[in-house]
Design an enzyme around this catalytic site. Structure first.
Site, mmCIF file in Angstrom:
data_model
loop_
_atom_site.group_PDB
_atom_site.id
_atom_site.type_symbol
_atom_site.label_atom_id
_atom_site.label_comp_id
_atom_site.label_asym_id
_atom_site.label_seq_id
_atom_site.Cartn_x
_atom_site.Cartn_y
_atom_site.Cartn_z
ATOM 1 N N CYS A 114 40.335 42.561 35.198
ATOM 2 C CA CYS A 114 39.393 41.444 35.272
ATOM 3 C C CYS A 114 38.695 41.333 36.619
ATOM 4 O O CYS A 114 37.577 40.834 36.700
ATOM 5 C CB CYS A 114 40.107 40.132 34.946
ATOM 6 S SG CYS A 114 40.698 40.041 33.237
ATOM 7 N N HIS A 262 34.588 35.046 36.894
ATOM 8 C CA HIS A 262 35.003 35.906 35.787
ATOM 9 C C HIS A 262 35.240 35.044 34.559
ATOM 10 O O HIS A 262 35.867 33.985 34.637
ATOM 11 C CB HIS A 262 36.276 36.660 36.164
ATOM 12 C CG HIS A 262 37.010 37.207 34.986
ATOM 13 N ND1 HIS A 262 36.406 38.045 34.076
ATOM 14 C CD2 HIS A 262 38.286 37.022 34.543
ATOM 15 C CE1 HIS A 262 37.277 38.352 33.132
ATOM 16 N NE2 HIS A 262 38.426 37.742 33.398
ATOM 17 N N ASN A 292 35.991 37.120 26.642
ATOM 18 C CA ASN A 292 36.372 37.734 27.913
ATOM 19 C C ASN A 292 36.089 39.227 27.828
ATOM 20 O O ASN A 292 36.753 39.951 27.085
ATOM 21 C CB ASN A 292 37.862 37.474 28.175
ATOM 22 C CG ASN A 292 38.355 38.064 29.490
ATOM 23 O OD1 ASN A 292 37.683 38.876 30.114
ATOM 24 N ND2 ASN A 292 39.545 37.672 29.897
#
Length: 335
Positions: A114, A262, A292
């Site tokens: 991530c 993020h 995501n």
């Protein structure tokens, strides 16, 4: 000493939209349950055989190169961030070099999940600051959908992730008041297994072991996430690393024009927004549309925010990420 400046941005997401209602047909879940926990309404999944991690990255890169107004032969180096490479090895960096028809420039793969794009951006920034390279292609691309447990057993993870890619061209900037002012990177490996995909791996369970066991209940080759633990750590580390970046440049929270976090969970972004007392115009979120997308989430969101005119020359843009590893980081940019 030079600065590095983002001169071109691009992104690509598959056309195939998968809504929460679509998922409710294949697992025990519903739109309300997913939105309440994540804020996600839909995500993109590739059609098998049409897109790969590399091909999505290449499509995003072509847009970024065009917008940077450079020729592909002007690219000196490639950095590709992903947790979902096409092959176990080689990594997608060299595949991008091949598929874009670049010169035999170096290609580096970043496996920081991530926070991968922030890490990749930081590496590119250092190469340019030292004068080693002039134009670097940085890509974040992920293909999650083909590796998720799309059953009720895996719903806690599988409803969250989507596919897509984002890319940026970093170029040399002689005006040191512009571009990337600083980047800040951290890790805490003691929590590595709290957000992980354990197998196949050379250490414990390799492909041959999985095949030999033929255990239908083996979950080691699906992603695992201790959701509440990750959330609690994320909100702390997000705050810390954003403040670290601001303080390093003698800036205040009030100086932020745009925060691109993020896109892990809308609740995390909202928590940070409220803590820093930022307005909706100062934070950009698109997890509602894409889920995501791990290393791709920041470059996709950054590109969209720029395309919509939410980022203008002179703005202070802050990028921040937290994820598996645990790793986290921030980048402070004067646009």
């Amino acid at each position: 000493m030079y600065h590095s400046k983002i001169t071109g941005l691009g992104y690509y997401v598959p056309d195939n939209i998968v809504t929460n209602d679509d998922l409710s047909k294949i697992m025990d879940t519903n739109d309300e349950w997913i939105q309440e926990r994540t804020g996600i309404q839909e995500r993109r999944h590739v059609i098998r055989g049409e897109d790969t991690t590399t091909s999505m990255g290449v499509k995003a890169a072509k847009v970024a190169i065009e917008r940077a107004k450079i020729d592909k032969d002007d690219i000196d180096f490639v950095i590709f961030a992903t947790l979902s490479p096409d092959y176990y090895f080689p990594g997608p960096g060299v595949l991008v070099q091949r598929d874009l028809g670049l010169k035999t420039v170096g290609a580096l793969d970043v496996r920081n999940q991530c926070s991968g794009f922030v890490y990749a951006l930081s590496v590119a920034d250092q190469f340019i600051k030292t004068g080693m390279y002039k134009n670097i292609l940085v890509i974040g691309s992920e293909l999650h959908s083909t590796g998720l447990d799309m059953t009720t057993r895996g719903r806690g993870v599988s409803v969250i992730f989507g596919d897509g890619a984002g890319a940026a061209i970093l170029s040399r900037e002689e005006d040191t008041t512009k571009g990337i002012l600083s980047t800040h990177l951290h890790s805490e490996g003691q929590h590595a297994e709290e957000l992980s995909l354990i197998a196949p791996g050379m250490g414990k369970r390799w492909v041959l072991d999985i095949l030999a066991d033929n255990d239908p209940n083996d979950e080691s080759y699906y992603p695992y996430m201790n959701g509440q633990f990750v959330f609690k750590n994320a909100v702390v580390r997000f705050s810390e690393v954003i403040m670290e970046g601001l303080q390093a440049n003698n800036l205040e929270v009030s100086d932020i024009n745009m925060l691109i976090p993020h896109q892990a969970n809308l609740r995390i972004s909202q928590f940070i927004q409220q803590k820093f007392r930022l307005t909706d115009d100062q934070v950009y979120n698109n997890i509602q549309k894409y889920g995501n997308t791990t290393a791709a989430s920041i470059p996709i969101a950054l590109t969209e925010a720029w395309e919509q005119g939410k980022i203008k020359e002179g703005d202070l843009v802050v990028l921040a990420a937290f994820g598996s590893g645990f790793t986290w980081g921030s980048a402070i940019i004067r646009w």
